[in-house]
Write an enzyme that holds these catalytic residues in place. Structure first.
Site, PDB file in Angstrom:
ATOM      1  NE  ARG A  32      -3.334   3.067   0.652  1.00  0.00           N
ATOM      2  CZ  ARG A  32      -3.100   4.147   0.096  1.00  0.00           C
ATOM      3  NH1 ARG A  32      -2.087   4.305  -0.879  1.00  0.00           N
ATOM      4  NH2 ARG A  32      -3.802   4.795   0.375  1.00  0.00           N
ATOM      5  CG  HIS A  70      -1.011   6.639   1.930  1.00  0.00           C
ATOM      6  ND1 HIS A  70      -0.439   5.562   2.267  1.00  0.00           N
ATOM      7  CD2 HIS A  70      -2.195   6.911   2.680  1.00  0.00           C
ATOM      8  CE1 HIS A  70      -1.327   4.861   3.164  1.00  0.00           C
ATOM      9  NE2 HIS A  70      -2.174   5.731   3.518  1.00  0.00           N
ATOM     10  CG  HIS A 122      -4.760   9.532   5.068  1.00  0.00           C
ATOM     11  ND1 HIS A 122      -5.109   9.328   6.524  1.00  0.00           N
ATOM     12  CD2 HIS A 122      -4.414   8.371   4.537  1.00  0.00           C
ATOM     13  CE1 HIS A 122      -4.356   8.055   6.928  1.00  0.00           C
ATOM     14  NE2 HIS A 122      -4.094   7.411   5.802  1.00  0.00           N
ATOM     15  CD  GLU A 150      -3.744   3.989   8.003  1.00  0.00           C
ATOM     16  OE1 GLU A 150      -3.694   4.745   7.095  1.00  0.00           O
ATOM     17  OE2 GLU A 150      -2.928   3.033   7.981  1.00  0.00           O
ATOM     18  CG  HIS A 174       0.620   5.872   6.807  1.00  0.00           C
ATOM     19  ND1 HIS A 174       0.165   7.285   7.080  1.00  0.00           N
ATOM     20  CD2 HIS A 174      -0.098   5.020   6.367  1.00  0.00           C
ATOM     21  CE1 HIS A 174      -0.899   7.211   6.543  1.00  0.00           C
ATOM     22  NE2 HIS A 174      -1.176   6.224   6.280  1.00  0.00           N
ATOM     23  CD  GLU A 212      -6.690   3.592   1.997  1.00  0.00           C
ATOM     24  OE1 GLU A 212      -7.017   4.419   2.912  1.00  0.00           O
ATOM     25  OE2 GLU A 212      -5.795   3.077   1.761  1.00  0.00           O
TER      26      GLU A 212
HETATM   27 MN    MN Z   1      -3.230   5.643   5.181  1.00  0.00          MN
END
Ligand code: MN
Ligand code: MN
Length: 423
Positions: free
Chosen positions: A131, A134, A136, A140, A179, A202
């Site tokens: 993943r 990124h 946000h 999280e 992360h 997401e």
């Molecule tokens: Mn994340």
């Protein structure tokens, strides 16, 4: 016809049936709540005993599989009443975004209107699946449900964080902290992410490749201090999830990431390994919030296990809405939504549940195996009030006048919060 009238009819028909039914069915009618959960009795017995022929369903269940999973919607307990918005959304309904390296699916306020304060994501990464890097705006909170992953982050001063997380470990990346997550051998991982904003998506995060794909090459070259030509390998679109190489030793990765500022505060925590805050015959509960996991400044959690026959006692949360995820087992929950409104729904592994702030609820194990679920809150601390605790710390005479209890009955109510009954 008013609902009150139809309910009193239910009660009348139940009473009149008692004489006519065989002893086992009469017992069922007397204890219809418990009977619902008992697999040894047929649903027909319960339906007959509780509602008589008025609830027959001549064309059969509208959707047999769903009906079977939702007995309390097919035939609600007679105590249910009025309109209460649906408080369950199964991840099984949600669209799965599948890419090379894994998949993701989410439950947000778009699909599940009551869930305003928290959104959830269920993600699978293959061994080596990434993943991508990124960040946000929402914080999280994650919990590993299967397998192993390597997670990385960098704190605001440039302190490096790299660690491996296993089943039952959690992490928390505060708002804006960049992360990544990568599945490890032998079979990658599957996990749950919880975000402190019901509208979080997401699929709209600030991803490294998306950012660079939309920054003019000249500006990027100047910003990095490298030549334009060296940037020709950057993807033209967001990778999001992609298959990568299984990383080597943790210590090697950590050494490679750590610079002048050293290592960061811990962004992860061995949640399932901590001693339960409370253990009873009925089950156990572990609570994690900013008190024992300082990185978790906006999300508090309780991991609850309820053994077969047990119940997470009637309670409510004064400080925040509760977002639930069912990890294993099956349950039913009633939410009393004030003004004579109450609704009961069945929940099971993979479902999300939601209870608005201050509304009382219980969670009862309806299966023959352990029930395990998460209670998540957008708050820096966990808080609840148990009904038993309230009543047992109110002048006895006052309580007994409300409920018609004698002193022996009042005294039998637990004198502290038990969390999972029986004591
Ligand atoms: Mn994340
Ligand atoms: Mn609760």
């Amino acid at each position: 016809m008013s609902k009150d009238f139809s309910e009193s009819e239910h009660k009348l028909s139940r009473r009149s049936l008692l004489g006519a039914l065989p002893a086992t069915a009469a017992g069922l009618a007397l204890d219809s709540l418990a009977a619902k959960a008992a697999p040894q009795h047929s649903k027909e017995d319960v339906i007959k005993a509780e509602h008589n022929q008025s609830v027959t369903n001549p064309i059969g269940p509208a959707n047999a599989a769903l009906s079977q999973e939702n007995p309390n919607s097919v035939l609600p307990p007679p105590t249910d009443h009025g309109e209460v918005p649906a408080f369950k959304y199964p991840f099984a309904f949600s669209h799965k975004r599948v890419q090379d390296g894994g998949w993701a699916r989410q439950v947000t306020v778009e699909d599940f209107p009551v869930s305003k304060s928290i959104a959830g994501v269920n993600m699978r990464l293959t061994s080596g699946g990434i993943r991508e890097l990124h960040w946000h705006k929402a914080a999280e909170w994650g919990i590993m449900l299967y397998g192993k992953a390597r997670i990385t982050a960098v704190d605001t001063g440039g302190e490096a964080f790299v660690d491996d997380v296993r089943e039952g470990d959690i992490w928390n990346f505060p708002s804006g902290i960049p992360h990544s997550i990568q599945g490890l051998a032998p079979d990658g991982c599957e996990f749950l992410l919880v975000f402190d904003d019901g509208a979080f998506s997401e699929y709209n995060t600030t991803s490294l490749t998306d950012l660079l794909a939309h920054t003019p090459t000249g500006a990027l070259a100047k910003s990095f201090g490298i030549s334009r030509d060296a940037l020709s390998t950057i993807p033209a679109f967001e990778r999001y999830i992609f298959q990568g190489k299984v990383p080597g030793l943790l210590e090697t990765d950590l050494r490679g990431a750590t610079g002048r500022m050293g290592r960061s505060r811990p962004f992860d925590f061995h949640f399932a390994q901590m001693e339960p805050n409370k253990r009873t015959r009925g089950g156990e509960v572990r609570i994690v919030d900013s008190k024992n996991f300082p990185a978790s400044t906006t999300i508090a959690a309780a991991l609850v296990t309820v053994h077969p026959g047990g119940i997470r006692e009637l309670h409510w949360h004064p400080n925040a809405d509760e977002w639930q995820y069912y990890i294993k087992g099956s349950a039913r929950m009633t939410i009393f939504a004030t003004g004579a409104r109450a609704r009961t729904m069945d929940l099971q592994k993979g479902d999300v549940g939601y209870i608005e702030k201050t509304l009382p609820h219980y969670i009862e194990n309806t299966g023959t195996t352990d029930l395990s679920f998460l209670e998540m809150f957008r708050s820096d601390h966990y808080e609840d009030i148990s009904l038993s605790n309230w009543l047992s710390h109110t002048p006895p005479e006052l309580v007994m006048q409300h409920l018609g209890f004698d002193k022996a009955t009042f005294d039998a109510i637990p004198k502290e919060e038990i969390v999972v009954m029986p004591q």
